[in-house]
Motif scaffolding. Structure first.
Motif, PDB file in Angstrom:
ATOM      1  N   ILE A  82       0.844  -1.198   0.000  1.00  0.00           N
ATOM      2  CA  ILE A  82       0.000   0.000   0.000  1.00  0.00           C
ATOM      3  C   ILE A  82       0.879   1.247   0.000  1.00  0.00           C
ATOM      4  O   ILE A  82       0.609   2.220  -0.716  1.00  0.00           O
ATOM      5  CB  ILE A  82      -0.952  -0.005   1.218  1.00  0.00           C
ATOM      6  CG1 ILE A  82      -1.912  -1.190   1.139  1.00  0.00           C
ATOM      7  CG2 ILE A  82      -1.742   1.308   1.286  1.00  0.00           C
ATOM      8  CD1 ILE A  82      -2.791  -1.360   2.360  1.00  0.00           C
ATOM      9  N   ALA A  83       1.945   1.218   0.788  1.00  0.00           N
ATOM     10  CA  ALA A  83       2.860   2.368   0.844  1.00  0.00           C
ATOM     11  C   ALA A  83       3.462   2.658  -0.523  1.00  0.00           C
ATOM     12  O   ALA A  83       3.585   3.819  -0.933  1.00  0.00           O
ATOM     13  CB  ALA A  83       3.973   2.096   1.859  1.00  0.00           C
ATOM     14  N   GLU A  84       3.816   1.603  -1.249  1.00  0.00           N
ATOM     15  CA  GLU A  84       4.392   1.784  -2.581  1.00  0.00           C
ATOM     16  C   GLU A  84       3.391   2.436  -3.533  1.00  0.00           C
ATOM     17  O   GLU A  84       3.750   3.314  -4.327  1.00  0.00           O
ATOM     18  CB  GLU A  84       4.833   0.420  -3.130  1.00  0.00           C
ATOM     19  CG  GLU A  84       5.575   0.483  -4.463  1.00  0.00           C
ATOM     20  CD  GLU A  84       6.885   1.228  -4.378  1.00  0.00           C
ATOM     21  OE1 GLU A  84       7.317   1.780  -5.416  1.00  0.00           O
ATOM     22  OE2 GLU A  84       7.492   1.271  -3.288  1.00  0.00           O
ATOM     23  N   ARG A  85       2.109   2.021  -3.436  1.00  0.00           N
ATOM     24  CA  ARG A  85       1.070   2.612  -4.295  1.00  0.00           C
ATOM     25  C   ARG A  85       0.816   4.073  -3.954  1.00  0.00           C
ATOM     26  O   ARG A  85       0.528   4.892  -4.829  1.00  0.00           O
ATOM     27  CB  ARG A  85      -0.244   1.823  -4.142  1.00  0.00           C
ATOM     28  CG  ARG A  85      -0.165   0.374  -4.572  1.00  0.00           C
ATOM     29  CD  ARG A  85       0.109   0.231  -6.045  1.00  0.00           C
ATOM     30  NE  ARG A  85       0.034  -1.156  -6.481  1.00  0.00           N
ATOM     31  CZ  ARG A  85       0.453  -1.603  -7.645  1.00  0.00           C
ATOM     32  NH1 ARG A  85       0.997  -0.764  -8.512  1.00  0.00           N
ATOM     33  NH2 ARG A  85       0.341  -2.880  -7.963  1.00  0.00           N
ATOM     34  N   MET A  86       0.907   4.405  -2.667  1.00  0.00           N
ATOM     35  CA  MET A  86       0.543   5.742  -2.215  1.00  0.00           C
ATOM     36  C   MET A  86       1.667   6.758  -2.376  1.00  0.00           C
ATOM     37  O   MET A  86       1.456   7.952  -2.214  1.00  0.00           O
ATOM     38  CB  MET A  86       0.109   5.689  -0.742  1.00  0.00           C
ATOM     39  CG  MET A  86      -1.234   5.010  -0.509  1.00  0.00           C
ATOM     40  SD  MET A  86      -2.620   5.952  -1.220  1.00  0.00           S
ATOM     41  CE  MET A  86      -3.104   4.869  -2.573  1.00  0.00           C
ATOM     42  N   LYS A  87       2.873   6.296  -2.697  1.00  0.00           N
ATOM     43  CA  LYS A  87       4.015   7.209  -2.801  1.00  0.00           C
ATOM     44  C   LYS A  87       3.786   8.321  -3.820  1.00  0.00           C
ATOM     45  O   LYS A  87       4.285   9.430  -3.662  1.00  0.00           O
ATOM     46  CB  LYS A  87       5.278   6.422  -3.175  1.00  0.00           C
ATOM     47  CG  LYS A  87       5.968   5.761  -2.014  1.00  0.00           C
ATOM     48  CD  LYS A  87       7.421   5.403  -2.293  1.00  0.00           C
ATOM     49  CE  LYS A  87       7.624   4.669  -3.586  1.00  0.00           C
ATOM     50  NZ  LYS A  87       9.031   4.182  -3.721  1.00  0.00           N
ATOM     51  N   LYS A  88       3.049   8.001  -4.880  1.00  0.00           N
ATOM     52  CA  LYS A  88       2.858   8.976  -5.957  1.00  0.00           C
ATOM     53  C   LYS A  88       1.605   9.842  -5.770  1.00  0.00           C
ATOM     54  O   LYS A  88       1.323  10.701  -6.597  1.00  0.00           O
ATOM     55  CB  LYS A  88       2.777   8.251  -7.295  1.00  0.00           C
ATOM     56  CG  LYS A  88       4.031   7.469  -7.657  1.00  0.00           C
ATOM     57  CD  LYS A  88       3.847   6.722  -8.957  1.00  0.00           C
ATOM     58  CE  LYS A  88       5.048   5.864  -9.302  1.00  0.00           C
ATOM     59  NZ  LYS A  88       4.827   5.084 -10.546  1.00  0.00           N
ATOM     60  N   VAL A  89       0.854   9.589  -4.692  1.00  0.00           N
ATOM     61  CA  VAL A  89      -0.358  10.364  -4.422  1.00  0.00           C
ATOM     62  C   VAL A  89      -0.011  11.468  -3.432  1.00  0.00           C
ATOM     63  O   VAL A  89       0.314  11.203  -2.270  1.00  0.00           O
ATOM     64  CB  VAL A  89      -1.479   9.465  -3.844  1.00  0.00           C
ATOM     65  CG1 VAL A  89      -2.720  10.292  -3.551  1.00  0.00           C
ATOM     66  CG2 VAL A  89      -1.806   8.339  -4.825  1.00  0.00           C
ATOM     67  N   LYS A  90      -0.084  12.703  -3.868  1.00  0.00           N
ATOM     68  CA  LYS A  90       0.377  13.823  -3.042  1.00  0.00           C
ATOM     69  C   LYS A  90      -0.562  14.124  -1.883  1.00  0.00           C
ATOM     70  O   LYS A  90      -0.117  14.412  -0.775  1.00  0.00           O
ATOM     71  CB  LYS A  90       0.552  15.074  -3.917  1.00  0.00           C
ATOM     72  CG  LYS A  90       1.631  14.933  -4.975  1.00  0.00           C
ATOM     73  CD  LYS A  90       1.693  16.170  -5.852  1.00  0.00           C
ATOM     74  CE  LYS A  90       2.721  15.988  -6.976  1.00  0.00           C
ATOM     75  NZ  LYS A  90       2.714  17.141  -7.911  1.00  0.00           N
ATOM     76  N   HIS A  91      -1.861  14.092  -2.145  1.00  0.00           N
ATOM     77  CA  HIS A  91      -2.831  14.442  -1.096  1.00  0.00           C
ATOM     78  C   HIS A  91      -4.006  13.479  -1.129  1.00  0.00           C
ATOM     79  O   HIS A  91      -4.490  13.116  -2.209  1.00  0.00           O
ATOM     80  CB  HIS A  91      -3.334  15.876  -1.281  1.00  0.00           C
ATOM     81  CG  HIS A  91      -2.269  16.918  -1.152  1.00  0.00           C
ATOM     82  ND1 HIS A  91      -1.782  17.349   0.063  1.00  0.00           N
ATOM     83  CD2 HIS A  91      -1.585  17.604  -2.103  1.00  0.00           C
ATOM     84  CE1 HIS A  91      -0.855  18.253  -0.126  1.00  0.00           C
ATOM     85  NE2 HIS A  91      -0.706  18.437  -1.434  1.00  0.00           N
TER      86      HIS A  91
END
Length: 331
Positions: free
Chosen positions: A59-68
């Motif tokens: 999940i952390a890897e997926r969320m790295k590119k989501v700024k907010h």
């Protein structure tokens, strides 16, 4: 893609003799939650070695590119959270921000209809699941895309809801995303707790904050107060309040009538909540038949009726959110 729903049910199913609101044997609350009291499996669940959640790194890897990541919340149903999510997402998209929309209302997904993508399908690619495109810079994912039949009833226990949200967060490849808007169901239930827990656990900034939606009358604000207190307890910053149905726009003359008048001398719901919790009032959006029609047609209000009295308040909410989050277009 719909096969995932069946797999999730098998993975998350509580024991056959579990109570109605069983958190599931793999949950951190297994054996500890109030609903576990009296369950014959309570001691087994309490003593089971759960260890760290192995899905958190994914999940952390997926969320790295989501700024907010912004939650759209309300303690009350029917106040227009999904309508606001749709209009806010499209408004940010028009300003060329990369927008993701997550329909986390598992039992009542409505965004596929509101965005006119009911027949959309989440594709599986080598680098993950791909959200359904709505416009050039806006995409959406919803449990509605998991159903074989759009009219199927979704009946899930808390553990199943938790697993659905986890699978989406673990597998969805959003790409470079400026903002992820998350439409949630009413109240403070499993979906809210799961989302907040996962976002905090991955260590990439957690939830940026929440927009809380109300309507002017006291019967709505009394429920929304509980939502505000939930945000405080959960450590979710409240970015502001939006008052929907702030007057009714007459389709004949365009005059706005306050059909939900507060008691004499009292302020309306949005003003009252903003003052009580010391947060910004982001906008007051009137109830306009054109807005309702744009939702039925799956288009932005500004495309349907650019002169609508609701266009400016909705744009104001988007502008305020951009300022609060410090959103900037990449050059």
């Amino acid at each position: 893609f719909s096969f995932v729903l069946g797999v999730i049910r098998e993975m998350a199913d509580p024991p056959a003799n579990a109570p109605e609101h069983c958190p599931g044997p793999e949950s951190e609350q297994a054996g500890k939650a109030a609903s576990c009291e009296g369950c014959p499996n309570q001691k087994i669940c309490q003593t089971a070695n759960k260890g760290p959640d192995p899905d958190i790194p994914y999940i952390a890897e997926r969320m790295k590119k989501v700024k907010h990541k912004v939650l759209i919340l309300s303690g009350k149903g029917g106040v227009g959270k999904s309508t606001l999510t749709k209009e806010l997402g499209l408004a940010l998209g028009r300003q060329e921000f990369e927008v993701g929309i997550l329909d986390a209302d598992i039992c009542g997904p409505s965004l596929p209809r509101l965005l006119d993508v009911r027949n959309g399908q989440v594709a599986r690619a080598n680098d993950g699941w791909q959200a359904v495109p709505v416009e050039d810079t806006v995409s959406v994912v919803s449990v509605g895309f998991l159903l074989n039949d759009q009219d199927d009833a979704v009946t899930m226990r808390g553990a199943e809801k938790n697993s659905v949200i986890k699978e989406i967060l673990k597998n969805m490849e959003w790409g470079e995303t400026d903002i992820l808007l998350i439409d949630t169901p009413p109240g403070t239930s499993d979906e809210h707790l799961s989302l907040n827990t996962f976002f905090k656990a991955v260590g990439v900034g957690g939830v940026s904050g929440a927009i809380v939606v109300t309507t002017p009358q006291d019967v709505a604000t009394s429920d929304v107060v509980r939502e505000m207190n939930f945000c405080k307890k959960a450590g979710i910053p409240v970015l502001g309040v939006v008052e929907n149905m702030s007057g009714f726009v007459c389709p004949c003359c365009g005059k706005i009538t306050n059909i939900f008048k507060p008691k004499k001398g009292n302020k309306g719901g949005g003003d009252k909540l903003a003052e009580q919790f010391e947060v910004p009032l982001l906008g007051k959006v009137p109830l306009d038949p054109n807005l309702m029609q744009s939702c039925e047609e799956g288009t932005a209000l500004v495309n349907k009726a650019p002169d609508s009295a609701a266009v400016c308040p909705l744009d104001s909410v988007a502008t305020s959110l951009i300022e609060i989050l410090g959103l900037k277009l990449d050059e």
